[in-house]
Scaffold this active site. Sequence first.
Site, PDB file in Angstrom:
ATOM      1  N   VAL A 116       0.817  -1.280  -0.150  1.00  0.00           N
ATOM      2  CA  VAL A 116       0.012  -0.035   0.190  1.00  0.00           C
ATOM      3  C   VAL A 116       0.794   1.229  -0.139  1.00  0.00           C
ATOM      4  O   VAL A 116       0.311   2.316  -0.405  1.00  0.00           O
ATOM      5  CB  VAL A 116      -0.784  -0.050   1.116  1.00  0.00           C
ATOM      6  N   ARG A 149     -13.072   6.559  -6.009  1.00  0.00           N
ATOM      7  CA  ARG A 149     -13.141   7.954  -6.091  1.00  0.00           C
ATOM      8  C   ARG A 149     -14.068   8.426  -7.319  1.00  0.00           C
ATOM      9  O   ARG A 149     -14.745   9.351  -7.201  1.00  0.00           O
ATOM     10  CB  ARG A 149     -11.680   8.415  -6.144  1.00  0.00           C
ATOM     11  N   HIS A 173      -0.688   4.650 -10.060  1.00  0.00           N
ATOM     12  CA  HIS A 173      -1.600   5.077  -9.263  1.00  0.00           C
ATOM     13  C   HIS A 173      -1.065   6.467  -8.737  1.00  0.00           C
ATOM     14  O   HIS A 173       0.083   6.787  -7.740  1.00  0.00           O
ATOM     15  CB  HIS A 173      -1.335   4.261  -8.016  1.00  0.00           C
TER      16      HIS A 173
END
Length: 306
Positions: A116, A149, A173
Amino acid sequence: PKVTIVGAGNVGATAAHIIASKNLADVVLIDVAEGLPQGKALDMMHMRSVEKFTVKVTGTNDYADTRDSDVVVITAGIARKPGMTREDLLGVNAGIMKSVIGAAMEASPNAVFICVTNPLDVMTTLAYRESGLPANRLMGMGGVLDSSRLAYAVCEQLGCPPADVVAWAVGAHGEGMVCWPRFTTVDGTPITELMDEAAVAQAIQRCVKGGAEVVAFLKTGSAYYAPGASIAKMVEAILTDSHEVMSVCAHIDGQYGIDDLYMNVPVRLGKNGVEEVVEFDLNDDELAALQASAESVRAGLANLPE
Ligand code: NAI
């Protein structure tokens, strides 16, 4: 099942909370900060009889306690402050990722690993190179968050309920992110048929800038509720062997004409991690945009310390 979350900060602790609340697995929080994972874990256990989950959350500073985890999530590292891009985090976080992946793997050699820490594509690649893990058992969380989103922006603009929206954001990303409006649907109808071009462009902008918007409000760090929920969604798909397809930072090996690169693409998830990279039927423009995004990831990889 057992899930280890490395990094008991905002993202790691939020993911732990959601995984526990859904009763998905026992969670071990591990951090270099002494007391932090223990304190947050105890706090979550105090919540247990309120929320009625039966799994256990524990905190530790010792990898021995993470032994034989089914899934390991790595959130250790510094987060963005206003004005910073995800790429600005590279130097510090590369060192952290290197130290974490080895220790986590030694304790849980058969786990599925989810990175992450940002910059996501570069950190996931670094973990892949350092660990020698098979590509199916190592992935990154980015696309689930980015897609969610985009879905939020669509819901806001069309006033539709979230359950009706399927949204796709893929690619890097970061600023090089790619949205797929033709595959983003409300009740099965593509948003390209429901919104004019300007409205679609606006939704895409809100998606791409969404993370920075949160950072600008918070000032002290970056988003964690939506990232935590996105981690929990991936963990659930893996633990339940759901075969669900979602946008995941996965190793691409020839699909979409892209070779040997970690980036968000549609992926089928199951108990062994990535079951396959799913190829959508892209037109020439969509394919070119995805390949350009891949090039932006490759440019970022050039900054990776050897
Ligand atoms: P945070 O600062 O709240 O937490 C980070 C935690 O990592 C701290 O508790 C720190 O003590 C710990 N840590 C540092 N070095 C460590 C090590 N070697 N071993 C174990 N723990 C260590 O940061 P936050 O907000 O939780 O973000 C964490 C990372 O996740 C950042 O790099 C951020 O950019 C990234 N992120 C990625 C997202 C994505 O979509 N991929 C979304 C949101 C954040």
